[in-house]
Design a protein around this motif. Sequence first.
Motif, PDB file in Angstrom:
ATOM      1  N   ALA A 169      76.200  12.226  11.438  1.00 19.80           N
ATOM      2  CA  ALA A 169      76.651  13.388  12.191  1.00 19.80           C
ATOM      3  C   ALA A 169      75.444  14.239  12.581  1.00 19.80           C
ATOM      4  N   THR A 170      75.555  14.933  13.688  1.00 18.02           N
ATOM      5  CA  THR A 170      74.447  15.747  14.186  1.00 18.02           C
ATOM      6  C   THR A 170      73.984  16.757  13.143  1.00 18.02           C
ATOM      7  N   ARG A 171      74.914  17.332  12.406  1.00 15.52           N
ATOM      8  CA  ARG A 171      74.548  18.340  11.402  1.00 15.52           C
ATOM      9  C   ARG A 171      73.755  17.740  10.248  1.00 15.52           C
ATOM     10  N   ASN A 172      73.785  16.409  10.104  1.00 18.96           N
ATOM     11  CA  ASN A 172      73.090  15.746   9.009  1.00 18.96           C
ATOM     12  C   ASN A 172      71.790  15.072   9.443  1.00 18.96           C
ATOM     13  N   ARG A 173      71.308  15.406  10.635  1.00 18.14           N
ATOM     14  CA  ARG A 173      70.080  14.792  11.131  1.00 18.14           C
ATOM     15  C   ARG A 173      68.953  15.813  11.210  1.00 18.14           C
ATOM     16  N   LEU A 174      67.774  15.391  10.775  1.00 18.81           N
ATOM     17  CA  LEU A 174      66.568  16.178  11.043  1.00 18.81           C
ATOM     18  C   LEU A 174      66.181  15.849  12.473  1.00 18.81           C
ATOM     19  N   GLU A 197      73.725  24.827   3.134  1.00 16.84           N
ATOM     20  CA  GLU A 197      73.456  24.046   4.334  1.00 16.84           C
ATOM     21  C   GLU A 197      73.739  22.569   4.066  1.00 16.84           C
ATOM     22  N   PRO A 198      74.236  21.858   5.074  1.00 21.61           N
ATOM     23  CA  PRO A 198      74.442  20.415   4.887  1.00 21.61           C
ATOM     24  C   PRO A 198      73.096  19.705   4.755  1.00 21.61           C
ATOM     25  N   SER A 199      73.057  18.708   3.917  1.00 18.51           N
ATOM     26  CA  SER A 199      71.834  17.920   3.771  1.00 18.51           C
ATOM     27  C   SER A 199      71.526  17.221   5.084  1.00 18.51           C
ATOM     28  N   ARG A 200      70.234  17.075   5.350  1.00 19.36           N
ATOM     29  CA  ARG A 200      69.802  16.440   6.589  1.00 19.36           C
ATOM     30  C   ARG A 200      68.805  15.336   6.278  1.00 19.36           C
ATOM     31  N   ILE A 201      68.881  14.262   7.064  1.00 23.33           N
ATOM     32  CA  ILE A 201      68.017  13.102   6.855  1.00 23.33           C
ATOM     33  C   ILE A 201      67.333  12.754   8.168  1.00 23.33           C
ATOM     34  N   GLY A 202      66.045  12.404   8.077  1.00 23.59           N
ATOM     35  CA  GLY A 202      65.291  11.942   9.233  1.00 23.59           C
ATOM     36  C   GLY A 202      64.543  10.676   8.878  1.00 23.59           C
ATOM     37  N   PHE A 203      64.267   9.863   9.886  1.00 23.37           N
ATOM     38  CA  PHE A 203      63.631   8.566   9.671  1.00 23.37           C
ATOM     39  C   PHE A 203      62.385   8.441  10.528  1.00 23.37           C
ATOM     40  N   ILE A 204      61.347   7.865   9.934  1.00 20.60           N
ATOM     41  CA  ILE A 204      60.116   7.582  10.644  1.00 20.60           C
ATOM     42  C   ILE A 204      59.891   6.083  10.549  1.00 20.60           C
ATOM     43  N   VAL A 205      59.991   5.413  11.689  1.00 23.54           N
ATOM     44  CA  VAL A 205      59.785   3.969  11.730  1.00 23.54           C
ATOM     45  C   VAL A 205      58.784   3.706  12.850  1.00 23.54           C
ATOM     46  N   SER A 206      57.523   3.514  12.479  1.00 24.18           N
ATOM     47  CA  SER A 206      56.453   3.379  13.469  1.00 24.18           C
ATOM     48  C   SER A 206      56.342   1.953  13.992  1.00 24.18           C
ATOM     49  N   GLU A 265      72.321   3.638   7.181  1.00 25.31           N
ATOM     50  CA  GLU A 265      73.463   3.348   6.316  1.00 25.31           C
ATOM     51  C   GLU A 265      73.175   3.799   4.882  1.00 25.31           C
ATOM     52  N   ALA A 266      71.975   3.534   4.394  1.00 27.59           N
ATOM     53  CA  ALA A 266      71.602   3.995   3.050  1.00 27.59           C
ATOM     54  C   ALA A 266      71.648   5.523   2.995  1.00 27.59           C
ATOM     55  N   GLY A 267      71.190   6.170   4.059  1.00 28.14           N
ATOM     56  CA  GLY A 267      71.232   7.626   4.124  1.00 28.14           C
ATOM     57  C   GLY A 267      72.647   8.165   4.131  1.00 28.14           C
ATOM     58  N   ALA A 268      73.539   7.492   4.847  1.00 29.40           N
ATOM     59  CA  ALA A 268      74.939   7.929   4.886  1.00 29.40           C
ATOM     60  C   ALA A 268      75.568   7.842   3.503  1.00 29.40           C
ATOM     61  N   VAL A 269      75.238   6.804   2.753  1.00 29.48           N
ATOM     62  CA  VAL A 269      75.754   6.668   1.389  1.00 29.48           C
ATOM     63  C   VAL A 269      75.226   7.801   0.511  1.00 29.48           C
ATOM     64  N   SER A 270      73.944   8.129   0.656  1.00 35.20           N
ATOM     65  CA  SER A 270      73.366   9.187  -0.176  1.00 35.20           C
ATOM     66  C   SER A 270      73.914  10.565   0.187  1.00 35.20           C
ATOM     67  N   LEU A 271      74.356  10.749   1.424  1.00 36.73           N
ATOM     68  CA  LEU A 271      74.954  12.032   1.814  1.00 36.73           C
ATOM     69  C   LEU A 271      76.256  12.296   1.074  1.00 36.73           C
ATOM     70  N   ARG A 272      76.935  11.257   0.672  1.00 36.33           N
ATOM     71  CA  ARG A 272      78.156  11.437  -0.121  1.00 36.33           C
ATOM     72  C   ARG A 272      77.824  12.050  -1.481  1.00 36.33           C
ATOM     73  N   GLU A 273      76.640  11.735  -1.990  1.00 34.34           N
ATOM     74  CA  GLU A 273      76.221  12.248  -3.289  1.00 34.34           C
ATOM     75  C   GLU A 273      75.556  13.614  -3.182  1.00 34.34           C
ATOM     76  N   TYR A 274      74.740  13.773  -2.167  1.00 33.12           N
ATOM     77  CA  TYR A 274      73.956  14.993  -1.995  1.00 33.12           C
ATOM     78  C   TYR A 274      74.310  15.616  -0.641  1.00 33.12           C
ATOM     79  N   GLY A 275      75.522  16.067  -0.496  1.00 29.03           N
ATOM     80  CA  GLY A 275      76.039  16.561   0.776  1.00 29.03           C
ATOM     81  C   GLY A 275      75.463  17.881   1.241  1.00 29.03           C
ATOM     82  N   THR A 276      74.963  18.696   0.321  1.00 29.51           N
ATOM     83  CA  THR A 276      74.416  19.991   0.722  1.00 29.51           C
ATOM     84  C   THR A 276      73.114  20.271  -0.017  1.00 29.51           C
ATOM     85  N   GLY A 277      72.237  21.001   0.661  1.00 26.25           N
ATOM     86  CA  GLY A 277      71.067  21.552  -0.001  1.00 26.25           C
ATOM     87  C   GLY A 277      69.784  20.765   0.034  1.00 26.25           C
ATOM     88  N   PHE A 278      69.736  19.611   0.732  1.00 17.99           N
ATOM     89  CA  PHE A 278      68.517  18.804   0.710  1.00 17.99           C
ATOM     90  C   PHE A 278      68.118  18.352   2.106  1.00 17.99           C
TER      91      PHE A 278
END
Length: 136
Positions: free
Chosen positions: A3-8, A40-49, A67-80
């Motif tokens: 989701a957009t709110r979960n993306r850096l 705040e909802p947790s947000r994840i960003g990826f760097i793949v050069s 997909e791994a990030g989506a699974v981890s958002l279930r555990e750490y949904g806010t604050g990271f």
Amino acid sequence: MLATRNRLRTSTDFSTTVRSGVRNGRRNVVLYTATIGADEPSRIGFIVSKGVGNAVARNLVKRRLREAGAVSLREYGTGFAIVVRALPASATASWQELLADYNAALEVTMKRLGGRHPKSAALRSNGTTQEGTQRA
């Protein structure tokens, strides 16, 4: 897709997380985790050069890490805020190896931050929950 709110999305968010966050590296990924506002909802960003490989290899790695990030958002949904940097070895890694490295690095960074420990529903690298039941 996250989701957009979960993306850096901005370079500032990435820089802040990498510079002020806790770092842990594995064979396939380097993970940076920083705390943000508790509500705040947790947000994840990826760097793949391009060092990871051609466009096909990079996109495969990105899809797997998302997909791994989506699974981890279930555990750490806010604050990271989490930044995942893929290393060249990730192009030839299997899904199980990539997931295992991601989960191990995330667990170490969370412990260093004094964060919450994963719930029992967290996926292990073999695709089962900690109770041993197979995930659908």
